[in-house]
Design an enzyme around this catalytic site. Structure first.
Site, mmCIF file in Angstrom:
data_model
loop_
_atom_site.group_PDB
_atom_site.id
_atom_site.type_symbol
_atom_site.label_atom_id
_atom_site.label_comp_id
_atom_site.label_asym_id
_atom_site.label_seq_id
_atom_site.Cartn_x
_atom_site.Cartn_y
_atom_site.Cartn_z
ATOM 1 N NE ARG A 260 -3.612 -2.332 2.438
ATOM 2 C CZ ARG A 260 -4.502 -2.642 3.385
ATOM 3 N NH1 ARG A 260 -4.683 -1.834 4.422
ATOM 4 N NH2 ARG A 260 -5.200 -3.757 3.287
ATOM 5 N NE ARG A 275 -0.567 4.393 9.313
ATOM 6 C CZ ARG A 275 -1.831 3.978 9.310
ATOM 7 N NH1 ARG A 275 -2.372 3.568 8.181
ATOM 8 N NH2 ARG A 275 -2.537 3.975 10.416
ATOM 9 C CD GLU A 347 -7.691 -1.628 11.153
ATOM 10 O OE1 GLU A 347 -7.786 -0.386 11.153
ATOM 11 O OE2 GLU A 347 -7.864 -2.325 10.142
ATOM 12 C CB SER A 350 -10.477 -4.735 9.283
ATOM 13 O OG SER A 350 -11.592 -3.937 8.993
ATOM 14 N NE ARG A 387 -0.990 -2.087 11.668
ATOM 15 C CZ ARG A 387 -1.915 -1.160 11.391
ATOM 16 N NH1 ARG A 387 -3.133 -1.288 11.887
ATOM 17 N NH2 ARG A 387 -1.628 -0.129 10.633
#
Length: 414
Positions: A260, A275, A347, A350, A387
RNA sequence: AGAGAGGUGGCCGAGUGGUCGAAGGCGCUCGCCUGGAACGCGGGUAUAGGGCAACCUAUCGAGGGUUCGAAUCCCUUCCUCUCUGCCA
């Protein structure tokens, strides 16, 4: 894509629901207008085509009877021009409609809480207690002595937001991937290995395009992109297919790297590996009949939550509010893992039900009573591996600066 | 990457300018036959959109073109197969 027929018939209801996602009802009005215009235009064109077809069939008859065909030919040549003209305006209408329709997000479910941002998300439950430390817990980048993560060399190889895992961290990552895949497989998700590079059609179908091209890494000179999530290849496995209904529900799991650009995240989480431009993720995707998608959704949330629990990681389940909901999601539950170093939940998973939103774009259907119906598609991170690694490092850190290993991972580290 | 061949309904496969949305077969399905079944016989069997309906429109990998009319001719493109080259 939302259902344009439904928009036509239940405009007020849909407009009201999309308020939760901040969709301007003027835009929807325009979309509806456009859809109606398109329908009318199609009728005009089709009657011209019908005439052309019918009269073209006269030629062989005329010729057999020795009749003169020049007048008829002339008439049809003229009609042909009209058809071309009407076709052109139809094409314009269609492309205008697509432009709007492909940018309208999915309709949120009735039980999605109202709200604009993260603070309005609703906590559903907490799992496992937050650990107490007899010392101030460190953040995951503060373990220099163990030489787990090499940020500098990641940047040297690529650019910022890339990193390198070393020593026990590299092994732990692989152990995690294997553990997660086994965990999911035991719960009925079949393991799949998919391409990391996909074409435009695939990204259009799952909703990353046309709106979010800036977030994707594109292969230069080709209409190909690095996947931002395994949801894209997994869901697209069934694009343009009619799935035999006895195969449903299809439940899949896959590990992939995800890429990303993080275009809108400048300045956020610049330190550490929360990130990154590239990260590993084990994904869950399900393709279901509409009436069973709620049950599968719960199953997926439970699967991801139980996975965290099995790793001994405290977390909470959060139902996203309308404003925080992703483009294609009708409903999303995030799992947030506790990071002692940051002293907050972050987070890590999801899970979303897109209902028939992706299925309509992707044309994934199944046969029921001789009719083809759109399936529902669901996706969820089993867990973001990076993560999760961070969460383990921070939650399992010891007073002496070492890091313990979760019990369930030990067999994977031998 | 180069040369050649090809992409037609769930599958096999015919079709090279005119009632072709597409012969024939297989499969599936309904009916008859049977105690029941096989065999046999008869019917049905793509998708999307529009219309109350009869019906109309589009689709033979995709896109464009020629023509009154295209599965059939031309161009572009994607994909598959075979051979040659390269390669983990």
């Amino acid at each position: 894509m939302i259902d344009l027929k439904a928009l036509e018939n239940n405009f007020d209801e849909i407009a009201a629901k999309l308020q939760k996602k901040k969709v301007d009802s003027a835009l929807l009005e325009a979309l509806k207008e456009q859809a109606l215009k398109l329908k009318a235009q199609k009728a005009v064109l089709e009657s011209l085509q019908a005439e052309q077809n019918a009269k073209s069939k006269l030629f062989p008859l005329y010729q057999k009877e020795g009749k003169d065909i020049t007048a008829l030919k002339k008439e049809l040549a003229q009609n042909k021009q009209n058809i071309a003209k009407e076709q052109e305006s139809l094409r314009e209408l269609e492309s205008d409609l697509q432009k709007i329709a492909l940018n309208v997000p999915n309709i949120p479910d009735a039980d999605v809480p109202a709200g604009d941002e993260e603070e309005d998300n609703v906590e559903i439950k907490k799992v496992l207690d937050i650990p107490e430390f007899s010392f101030p817990p460190k953040e995951h980048w503060d373990f220099e002595a163990l030489d787990f993560i090499d940020f500098e060399r990641g940047v040297k190889l690529s650019k910022s937001r890339f990193s390198v895992l070393k020593h026990q961290a590299a092994r732990l990552e692989r152990a995690l991937i294997n553990y997660m895949l086994d965990f999911n497989r035991e719960r009925g998700f079949e393991e799949v290995s998919v391409p990391y590079i996909v074409n435009r059609d695939s990204l259009l179908a799952t909703g990353q395009l046309p709106k979010f091209e800036d977030d994707l890494f594109k292969i230069e000179g080709e209409e190909l992109f690095l996947i931002p999530t395994a949801e894209v290849p997994l869901t697209n496995l069934y694009r343009d297919e009619i799935v035999p209904s006895e195969q449903l529900p299809i439940m899949m799991t896959a590990f992939t790297a995800c890429f990303r650009k993080e275009a809108g995240s400048a300045g956020r989480d610049t330190r550490g590996m929360i990130r990154q431009h590239q990260f590993g993720k084990v994904e869950l995707v399900a393709i279901t009949k509409p009436e069973e998608s709620d049950a599968i959704f719960d199953k997926m949330v439970t699967c991801a939550s139980d996975l965290l629990t099995s790793l001994g990681l405290p977390h909470r389940q959060v139902m996203l509010c309308g404003g925080d909901l992703g483009f294609g999601a009708a409903k999303t539950i995030d799992l947030e893992v506790w990071l002692p170093g940051q002293n907050r939940y972050r987070e890590i998973s999801s899970v979303s039900n897109t209902r028939d939103f992706q299925a309509r774009r992707a044309q994934i259907r199944y046969k029921e009573e001789k009719k083809n119906r759109l399936v529902h598609t669901l996706n969820g991170s089993s867990l973001a591996v990076g993560r999760c690694l961070i969460a383990i490092i921070e939650n399992y850190q010891q007073a002496d600066g070492s890091v313990a290993v979760p019990q369930v991972l030990k067999p994977y580290l031998q």
